[in-house]
Structures are given as C-alpha cells and as structure tokens.
Scaffold this active site. Sequence first.
Site, PDB file in Angstrom:
ATOM      1  N   LYS A  75      36.172  45.081  49.842  1.00 13.00           N
ATOM      2  CA  LYS A  75      37.250  46.016  49.532  1.00 13.00           C
ATOM      3  C   LYS A  75      38.034  46.320  50.807  1.00 13.00           C
ATOM      4  CE  LYS A  75      34.776  48.160  45.681  1.00 13.00           C
ATOM      5  NZ  LYS A  75      34.191  49.400  45.118  1.00 13.00           N
ATOM      6  N   LYS A 100      29.711  51.483  34.598  1.00 10.41           N
ATOM      7  CA  LYS A 100      29.301  52.447  35.609  1.00 10.41           C
ATOM      8  C   LYS A 100      28.066  53.201  35.113  1.00 10.41           C
ATOM      9  CE  LYS A 100      32.607  52.117  38.806  1.00 10.41           C
ATOM     10  NZ  LYS A 100      32.325  51.832  40.236  1.00 10.41           N
ATOM     11  N   ASP A 158      27.898  46.857  47.831  1.00 11.99           N
ATOM     12  CA  ASP A 158      29.250  47.397  47.920  1.00 11.99           C
ATOM     13  C   ASP A 158      29.320  48.430  49.041  1.00 11.99           C
ATOM     14  OD1 ASP A 158      31.777  48.479  47.648  1.00 11.99           O
ATOM     15  OD2 ASP A 158      31.478  49.248  45.635  1.00 11.99           O
TER      16      ASP A 158
END
Length: 367
Positions: free
Chosen positions: A268, A163, A244
């Site tokens: 997701k 990250k 994303d």
Amino acid sequence: MTRIAEISVHRTSLPLVRPFVTARRRATTLDTVLVSVTDSDGVTGWGEAPTSWRVTGESAASVDAVVRGPLGDAVLGLDPLDTDAASERIIDAVVGNAAARSAVESAVVDLAARLSGATLARFLGAAPETTRISTDLTLAAGPVESLLADARAGAAFPALKIKVGLDADADRDAVIAVRREIGSDVRLRVDANQGWTASDAIRVIRAWEEAGVDLEFVEQPTPARDLAALAFVTSAVSTPILADESVWTTSDLHDIVERRAADAVNIKLAKCGGPVAALDLARAARAAGMGIIVGSMLESTVGVGTSAAVAAALDADAVHDLDAGAWVAASPVDGGIRYDGGSIVLSTGAGLGIRGLAAPLADGSAA
C-alpha cells in the site's frame, strides 16, 4: 526547463455509500488530503494522503503541516522529470509521515507522466495494452445477514474480501455461510486487521480448512508488531497468510522473510511512501519468493488511481485490493479512474488523467 513551482493541499471529507467497518474502526466518511504539484508551465500532478490516527497515524493537520513545510521544501524547484531525485529528497526530508510522503511522491510522478505524455500506468512500466485491472470487493465486518446481502450484491467481482476480527467464533461461522451462499467459483479472502490472537487465528483458519471454505488467503490475523505470533500462525495452517500492517518498509519485509512470518504481502502506497517505494518493495518481495497484491487504505479515486497504475505495472492479471474508491459517494476530482463492476478502468489521458478538482471542491478548498 520546467521546474516544480507550487505545491497545494486540499483537505476534503466525503460521505461513504455505506459504513466501512473493520476490527480497527468504523467510518461513515472519507477524511483525506489531496496534494497537487504544479510546474512553472502550469501543468499539475495529483496525489492523496489518507488520514486515520488508528491506521496511518496521520491527520489532515499533520499532512498539511508536513506537505507545506519540509516536503514542499524538498521538491520545490526540482525538475519534475527527475523522479528519482525527488523520491530521494522526499525520503530524506522527514521521518515517518508515510501517507504524506506518498501523496507528494505520487503527485510528482503523476506530473512527470503528464509531461511525458504517457498514462501513469505506462510511465511506471505497464504494458501499452493494459487498460484495466481487477479488484476484489470488501465486505465490511458485521452480522452474517449483512455479509450475505453484500456478497450477493458483489456478484460482478472476481473476489470478495471479508473483514473479520471482532469475534473469532462469529467470524468462523460467517465466512462458512458466505462461502455456501456464493458457491465455489468466486475467490474468497479474509482480513482480520490484527483482530485475533494466534491461538484464535489457528483455530478458526483450521475450521475453515476442514469445512472446505477454500480461502485464497487470510490477511494480517494477528497484531502487526508481533511477528512471532504471525509466524506461528503461518507455520500452523495450510491457508496462505498475507501480511499487511506488519509491512511498511523493505526492512519490515526482510524481518517477515527472515522469520517466515507470511507467504505474501499487501503493498500500500500510504504505508511505504509512494509509487517508487511501492515498486521497490514489490521487487524485494518477489526476490524473496513472496507473493504480492496491491491494496489501498480507505481513499478516493486519486490515491486508488495511483495504486492501480502500480498494480498494472506489477501484475495486470492479478486480482488486487483496490475497491476503496467505490466506497466513496462521489469522486473529489474531475477525470481519473472509474469502476466497471469488478474492474478499474484506467484513464487514457496523460498521467492519472485528472483535469482538476470536482466542482464542489474547486471553490476555496486549497490551502
């Protein structure tokens, strides 16, 4: 014929094993909502709605309200085996509320799998021999020393995802240091969580390319709604760019494809609305020539279990992005998936293999 007779909401807050830090937030607990759907014969399916104002735009209170209101109204009385009808009614019931919709759709599909006597992965189309899938390990954003320690601790995982996004120059140096620490055998991924400008992203990614860091991909380097910036980065670097936060729906995906704004997409369930929606999105991405992995929000083994079943159905050999359940100190349920190093071991029981709430939650947590 059995019918969906009851829908329940179970709010929970669970400690994490260590702080989860990204360019968007810092979390020390998992605040999530489990949803259970029970048929007239007493069989129950499970789903999960992760909550975060800054990530999903939903809260425990909003999930509670929409599940016990229009989403519950949409599925109560339905044949649980007719998952297509349930999915259509869930989509029509509310605007937005993707995580809540995902939880309800997941619970209905889990119930259908249980009634069919199949594991959820098999019910969604996975090969019968698929018993586990691989996942990366997320390294929380932080000082290079902590990243190196986490990288060493993650030696059992086939891929590490760092990250970044808080400081472009520090990010550049930290990723180079991690690659030197772990060597060339482990896949390395980077996720900026929208934290960079396009110019910073290009500068940093090119520096990694020149240093031979060999990244598998860089995920969401620029703000989600700025597709021009994302496309600029994608066109300017050799490293694959994974979208994303920019992709929640098939309409979002079509915009990405039209602009050539990314090379692949992280699917997701809490973004797209559940396992049926996820499979549809994956098919559309593949038809457009885009790569896919399955990921999750910060959520428990309930939501990750559903995502793992989707991953098994789509590509059981890929390294997916599903370590979130390993960040939680204890599972909120009895049964379901478990972690074994860099693998998620799928339950052999019907559906998700969940037997009920874990003991601390079983007393008085349902609403």
